[in-house]
Design a protein around this motif. Structure first.
Motif, mmCIF file in Angstrom:
data_model
loop_
_atom_site.group_PDB
_atom_site.id
_atom_site.type_symbol
_atom_site.label_atom_id
_atom_site.label_comp_id
_atom_site.label_asym_id
_atom_site.label_seq_id
_atom_site.Cartn_x
_atom_site.Cartn_y
_atom_site.Cartn_z
ATOM 1 N N TYR A 1 22.510 59.048 43.256
ATOM 2 C CA TYR A 1 21.995 57.688 43.439
ATOM 3 C C TYR A 1 23.137 56.690 43.431
ATOM 4 N N THR A 2 22.776 55.458 43.720
ATOM 5 C CA THR A 2 23.722 54.356 43.804
ATOM 6 C C THR A 2 23.345 53.297 42.786
ATOM 7 N N LEU A 3 24.346 52.723 42.148
ATOM 8 C CA LEU A 3 24.159 51.556 41.286
ATOM 9 C C LEU A 3 25.042 50.437 41.818
ATOM 10 N N TYR A 4 24.522 49.249 41.799
ATOM 11 C CA TYR A 4 25.320 48.088 42.197
ATOM 12 C C TYR A 4 25.350 47.144 41.000
ATOM 13 N N PRO A 5 26.511 46.961 40.379
ATOM 14 C CA PRO A 5 26.593 46.152 39.151
ATOM 15 C C PRO A 5 26.052 44.731 39.335
ATOM 16 N N ASP A 6 25.269 44.294 38.374
ATOM 17 C CA ASP A 6 24.712 42.938 38.397
ATOM 18 C C ASP A 6 25.805 41.898 38.547
ATOM 19 N N ILE B 1 36.470 44.872 44.393
ATOM 20 C CA ILE B 1 36.859 46.222 43.963
ATOM 21 C C ILE B 1 37.366 46.195 42.525
ATOM 22 N N LEU B 2 38.159 45.209 42.179
ATOM 23 C CA LEU B 2 38.664 45.101 40.808
ATOM 24 C C LEU B 2 37.533 44.928 39.805
ATOM 25 N N LYS B 3 36.580 44.071 40.128
ATOM 26 C CA LYS B 3 35.436 43.839 39.224
ATOM 27 C C LYS B 3 34.573 45.082 39.113
ATOM 28 N N ARG B 4 34.353 45.754 40.240
ATOM 29 C CA ARG B 4 33.577 47.001 40.223
ATOM 30 C C ARG B 4 34.285 48.044 39.364
ATOM 31 N N ASN B 5 35.601 48.164 39.519
ATOM 32 C CA ASN B 5 36.362 49.124 38.721
ATOM 33 C C ASN B 5 36.270 48.810 37.235
ATOM 34 N N ASP B 6 36.333 47.529 36.891
ATOM 35 C CA ASP B 6 36.181 47.127 35.485
ATOM 36 C C ASP B 6 34.823 47.568 34.949
ATOM 37 N N TRP B 7 33.789 47.388 35.752
ATOM 38 C CA TRP B 7 32.432 47.780 35.355
ATOM 39 C C TRP B 7 32.391 49.290 35.110
ATOM 40 N N ILE B 8 32.955 50.060 36.029
ATOM 41 C CA ILE B 8 32.952 51.518 35.888
ATOM 42 C C ILE B 8 33.676 51.925 34.606
#
Length: 154
Positions: A93-98, A109-116
């Motif tokens: 599945y896919t998640l898209y950070p709020d 990409i930087l913010k997504r990486n921080d979330w991960i």
């Protein structure tokens, strides 16, 4: 942080990673996390050679350890449409950070990486030099106390 952070792993590496140089070592480390640390959740960004190699190796191991979850975390909503077939074939599945949709594209990409990073206790990296987005995530993961495996000591 997610409730099952102790059983989660992410991957970060340079987008131009030579896949043949890393594949066997990567698969071995993924399998060790599964068998020795009970890791069940794997988070993927999906950009570049290292991310693709991590997904391929995890997918192969999922054939043996079928209770694994492979989660795709896009940096851009447009990636869901652009890579639909790949995403559906590779990931559970896919998640898209709020809130990520409000981040300027240049920083997504930087913010997504921080979330991960905040979702995982373990990280498998392939970092060969001290610049770029993968290196930034490597440093952030170290500061966050993540258990890091760097397949390329530098």
């Amino acid at each position: 942080m997610g409730a099952d952070i102790n059983y989660s792993c992410c991957f970060f590496g340079h987008r131009d990673t030579a896949m043949l140089d890393v594949s066997k070592k990567l698969k071995c480390e993924i399998e060790k996390l599964i068998t020795e640390k009970n890791v069940k959740k794997f988070y993927f960004g999906g950009y570049g050679n290292f991310d693709k190699l991590a997904a391929l190796n995890t997918k192969e191991l999922k054939g043996i350890y079928n209770n694994l979850e492979m989660i795709y975390i896009p940096a851009y909503l447009s990636a869901l449409k652009a890579h639909k077939d790949y995403i559906q074939t590779m990931f559970d599945y896919t998640l898209y950070p709020d809130g990520l949709e409000f981040v300027p594209k240049k920083f997504a990409i930087l913010k997504r990486n921080d979330w991960i990073i905040n979702q995982c206790k373990y990280g498998i990296f392939y970092i060969t030099h001290d610049y770029g987005g993968a290196y930034r995530s490597f440093e952030k993961a170290k500061r966050a106390g993540m258990n890091i495996i760097n397949l390329a000591e530098f």
